[in-house]
Design a protein around this motif. Structure first.
Motif, PDB file in Angstrom:
ATOM      1  N   LEU A  89       0.988  -1.115  -0.008  1.00 41.56           N
ATOM      2  CA  LEU A  89       0.088  -0.073   0.086  1.00 41.56           C
ATOM      3  C   LEU A  89       0.911   1.193  -0.104  1.00 41.56           C
ATOM      4  O   LEU A  89       2.106   1.345   0.739  1.00 41.56           O
ATOM      5  CB  LEU A  89      -0.882  -0.076   1.103  1.00 41.56           C
ATOM      6  N   GLY A  90       0.346   2.117  -0.667  1.00 42.75           N
ATOM      7  CA  GLY A  90       1.114   3.390  -0.647  1.00 42.75           C
ATOM      8  C   GLY A  90       1.193   4.132   0.985  1.00 42.75           C
ATOM      9  O   GLY A  90       0.199   3.819   1.649  1.00 42.75           O
ATOM     10  N   TYR A  91       2.071   4.967   1.344  1.00 41.63           N
ATOM     11  CA  TYR A  91       2.213   5.593   2.586  1.00 41.63           C
ATOM     12  C   TYR A  91       0.770   6.225   2.944  1.00 41.63           C
ATOM     13  O   TYR A  91       0.315   6.205   4.151  1.00 41.63           O
ATOM     14  CB  TYR A  91       3.459   6.207   2.812  1.00 41.63           C
ATOM     15  N   ASP A  92       0.408   6.881   2.120  1.00 45.86           N
ATOM     16  CA  ASP A  92      -0.900   7.671   2.331  1.00 45.86           C
ATOM     17  C   ASP A  92      -2.281   7.286   1.710  1.00 45.86           C
ATOM     18  O   ASP A  92      -3.171   7.852   1.641  1.00 45.86           O
ATOM     19  CB  ASP A  92      -0.493   9.407   1.749  1.00 45.86           C
ATOM     20  N   GLN A  93      -2.153   6.263   1.089  1.00 47.03           N
ATOM     21  CA  GLN A  93      -3.422   5.454   0.659  1.00 47.03           C
ATOM     22  C   GLN A  93      -4.413   5.267   1.529  1.00 47.03           C
ATOM     23  O   GLN A  93      -4.035   5.044   2.907  1.00 47.03           O
ATOM     24  CB  GLN A  93      -3.327   3.964  -0.061  1.00 47.03           C
ATOM     25  N   HIS A  94      -5.625   5.339   1.411  1.00 46.24           N
ATOM     26  CA  HIS A  94      -6.801   5.455   2.616  1.00 46.24           C
ATOM     27  C   HIS A  94      -7.077   4.175   2.855  1.00 46.24           C
ATOM     28  O   HIS A  94      -7.764   3.735   3.837  1.00 46.24           O
ATOM     29  CB  HIS A  94      -8.165   6.186   1.935  1.00 46.24           C
ATOM     30  N   HIS A  95      -6.558   3.091   2.294  1.00 46.75           N
ATOM     31  CA  HIS A  95      -6.739   1.705   2.693  1.00 46.75           C
ATOM     32  C   HIS A  95      -6.238   1.459   4.252  1.00 46.75           C
ATOM     33  O   HIS A  95      -5.261   1.896   4.463  1.00 46.75           O
ATOM     34  CB  HIS A  95      -6.387   0.668   1.926  1.00 46.75           C
ATOM     35  N   GLU A  96      -7.047   0.604   4.831  1.00 41.81           N
ATOM     36  CA  GLU A  96      -6.596   0.082   6.450  1.00 41.81           C
ATOM     37  C   GLU A  96      -6.021  -1.300   6.056  1.00 41.81           C
ATOM     38  O   GLU A  96      -6.508  -2.044   5.625  1.00 41.81           O
ATOM     39  CB  GLU A  96      -7.812   0.184   7.331  1.00 41.81           C
ATOM     40  N   VAL A  97      -4.915  -1.319   6.696  1.00 44.71           N
ATOM     41  CA  VAL A  97      -4.208  -2.625   6.645  1.00 44.71           C
ATOM     42  C   VAL A  97      -5.105  -3.687   7.120  1.00 44.71           C
ATOM     43  O   VAL A  97      -5.188  -4.837   6.476  1.00 44.71           O
ATOM     44  CB  VAL A  97      -2.919  -2.598   7.223  1.00 44.71           C
ATOM     45  N   GLY A  98      -5.734  -3.441   8.229  1.00 45.68           N
ATOM     46  CA  GLY A  98      -6.584  -4.445   9.003  1.00 45.68           C
ATOM     47  C   GLY A  98      -7.697  -5.072   8.082  1.00 45.68           C
ATOM     48  O   GLY A  98      -8.102  -6.356   7.880  1.00 45.68           O
ATOM     49  N   GLY A  99      -8.402  -4.187   7.453  1.00 43.89           N
ATOM     50  CA  GLY A  99      -9.687  -4.059   6.423  1.00 43.89           C
ATOM     51  C   GLY A  99      -9.150  -4.954   5.159  1.00 43.89           C
ATOM     52  O   GLY A  99      -9.915  -5.930   4.867  1.00 43.89           O
ATOM     53  N   ILE A 100      -7.923  -4.579   4.683  1.00 44.50           N
ATOM     54  CA  ILE A 100      -7.468  -5.458   3.468  1.00 44.50           C
ATOM     55  C   ILE A 100      -7.283  -7.103   3.924  1.00 44.50           C
ATOM     56  O   ILE A 100      -7.323  -7.805   3.332  1.00 44.50           O
ATOM     57  CB  ILE A 100      -6.090  -4.767   2.780  1.00 44.50           C
ATOM     58  N   GLU A 101      -6.544  -7.074   5.134  1.00 36.77           N
ATOM     59  CA  GLU A 101      -6.290  -8.555   5.562  1.00 36.77           C
ATOM     60  C   GLU A 101      -7.526  -9.142   5.901  1.00 36.77           C
ATOM     61  O   GLU A 101      -7.544 -10.253   5.383  1.00 36.77           O
ATOM     62  CB  GLU A 101      -5.452  -8.519   6.760  1.00 36.77           C
ATOM     63  N   ALA A 102      -8.495  -8.624   6.385  1.00 34.37           N
ATOM     64  CA  ALA A 102      -9.878  -9.355   6.707  1.00 34.37           C
ATOM     65  C   ALA A 102     -10.419  -9.764   5.539  1.00 34.37           C
ATOM     66  O   ALA A 102     -10.744 -10.997   5.239  1.00 34.37           O
ATOM     67  CB  ALA A 102     -10.536  -8.437   7.506  1.00 34.37           C
ATOM     68  N   ALA A 103     -10.231  -8.853   4.141  1.00 31.16           N
ATOM     69  CA  ALA A 103     -10.925  -9.049   2.949  1.00 31.16           C
ATOM     70  C   ALA A 103     -10.340 -10.419   2.484  1.00 31.16           C
ATOM     71  O   ALA A 103     -10.828 -11.416   1.681  1.00 31.16           O
ATOM     72  CB  ALA A 103     -11.113  -7.935   2.222  1.00 31.16           C
TER      73      ALA A 103
END
Length: 141
Positions: A89-103
């Motif tokens: 992920l880019g350092y300032d991308q709006h994605h949350e690491v935990g949300g991506i991992e869960a998906a």
């Protein structure tokens, strides 16, 4: 071989994009980049540059082994096809690491999710497509 996926809009390419993709490439051996389709960009203004043109521009960058357009309805379809070991992920991308991992877990995909580091802007640099557009409008609009 470690396969890495990076993703983004990449509307107007700038040094911040190059830095992100260089960081992502350093996380593995092979870098695939998923370029978001305009219809999926809902967290900011839609891109100016057409989807395929943005994909072609990203594909031409040295760190990139392959550039793909995102899926128009499900952003995880290309991830399922590419099967990365790492999602960068880019350092300032709006994605949350935990949300991506869960998906990913819900889909039975196992890969590390990491965040690239920031790139400090030099005095005369514009490190966002929005700032570039703003500067164009200010000076020529």
């Amino acid at each position: 071989m470690t396969r890495v996926v990076a993703q983004g809009t990449f509307d107007i390419l700038h040094p911040g994009h190059v830095h992100y993709l260089q960081d992502a490439k350093a996380m593995g051996d092979e870098l695939h980049v998923i370029v978001a389709r305009s219809v999926n960009v809902t967290h900011k203004e839609p891109p100016i540059v057409p989807d395929e043109q943005r994909r072609q521009m990203v594909s031409a960058l040295k760190p990139v082994d392959e550039a793909h357009l995102g899926h128009p309805e499900d952003i995880f379809v290309p991830i399922e096809r590419i099967r990365p070991d790492v999602i960068a992920l880019g350092y300032d991308q709006h994605h949350e690491v935990g949300g991506i991992e869960a998906a990913l877990s819900e889909r039975g995909l196992e890969c590390d999710v990491r965040r690239a580091g920031p790139r400090e802007a030099r005095e005369d640099e514009l490190l966002s497509s929005g700032r570039i557009i703003g500067k164009i409008l200010e000076e020529r609009g």
